[in-house]
Write an enzyme that holds these catalytic residues in place. Sequence first.
Site, PDB file in Angstrom:
ATOM      1  CB  CYS A  78      -0.926  -0.144   1.325  1.00  0.00           C
ATOM      2  SG  CYS A  78      -2.480   1.019   1.120  1.00  0.00           S
ATOM      3  CG  HIS A 201      -3.325  -3.127   3.823  1.00  0.00           C
ATOM      4  ND1 HIS A 201      -2.219  -2.579   4.745  1.00  0.00           N
ATOM      5  CD2 HIS A 201      -3.841  -2.188   3.094  1.00  0.00           C
ATOM      6  CE1 HIS A 201      -2.410  -1.291   4.623  1.00  0.00           C
ATOM      7  NE2 HIS A 201      -3.228  -0.995   3.579  1.00  0.00           N
ATOM      8  CD  GLU A 203      -0.599  -5.375   6.047  1.00  0.00           C
ATOM      9  OE1 GLU A 203      -0.732  -4.193   6.087  1.00  0.00           O
ATOM     10  OE2 GLU A 203      -0.033  -6.056   4.884  1.00  0.00           O
TER      11      GLU A 203
END
Length: 254
Positions: A78, A201, A203
């Site tokens: 990002c 994302h 994560e």
Amino acid sequence: MAVGVLAFQGSFNEHIAALRRIGVKGVEIRKPEQLGDIAALIIPGGESTTMAKLAEYHNMFPALREFVKMGKPVWGTCAGLIFLANKVFGQKTDGQELVGGLDCTVHRNFFGSQIQSFEAEISVPHVADKEGGPPGFRGVFIRAPAILEVGSEVEILAEVPVPDKLKTSEVIKESQKVYPESLNKVIVAVKQGNLLGTAFHPELTADNRWHLYFIKMVNDQIEETETATSSGIIKAGDIYGLQDPKIELPIYLP
């Protein structure tokens, strides 16, 4: 060796937690001298302007550029993708400083504001071939950028169609004048040598495959520069494989 995560702002804790899940040590990076102690670096998602100002304040940009030039693996997610891009479309004159190295043009906030954040199923055949699991990945897009153009040495790993509700936005109309293809679909994941970039994302999900994919990039780089393959290489083997290809754990936002 440890993997560093730039820790000025954004989802650095989530990346460190994801690394921990696959047995890799993650280290918070805030000073240039810390880059000498890590094998690779993740630049997380967050507010890119704030991250850039803090990085500039701590004199990180020269060290980050040198880290990239040395061939060390770097992954930008990002806002981190924006950092790595050679060119940012739609940025104000004298906009935020960039690290560069990734031969692509990124449109920051292509998908709109924070309230227009969304999730989408992304086809990731290359990552699935490398790491197993399902051919799709649950992408979390938070005030996300998009890649409008890539150079000849950049490998496209994932694309997504532009949501219909966004096709009438001024941001997309603006980019469509220069990049006509951006009206229908955009690139959201790329790889170029030692650099990896994702507009979403990973994560913030329980699917570890993108982190495993990056760690294998780290392994490959270490194997190229070291003859010893036992003590200095991060092992990302089958024990880290997905146990269940249907991941239904909740996604949380920072």
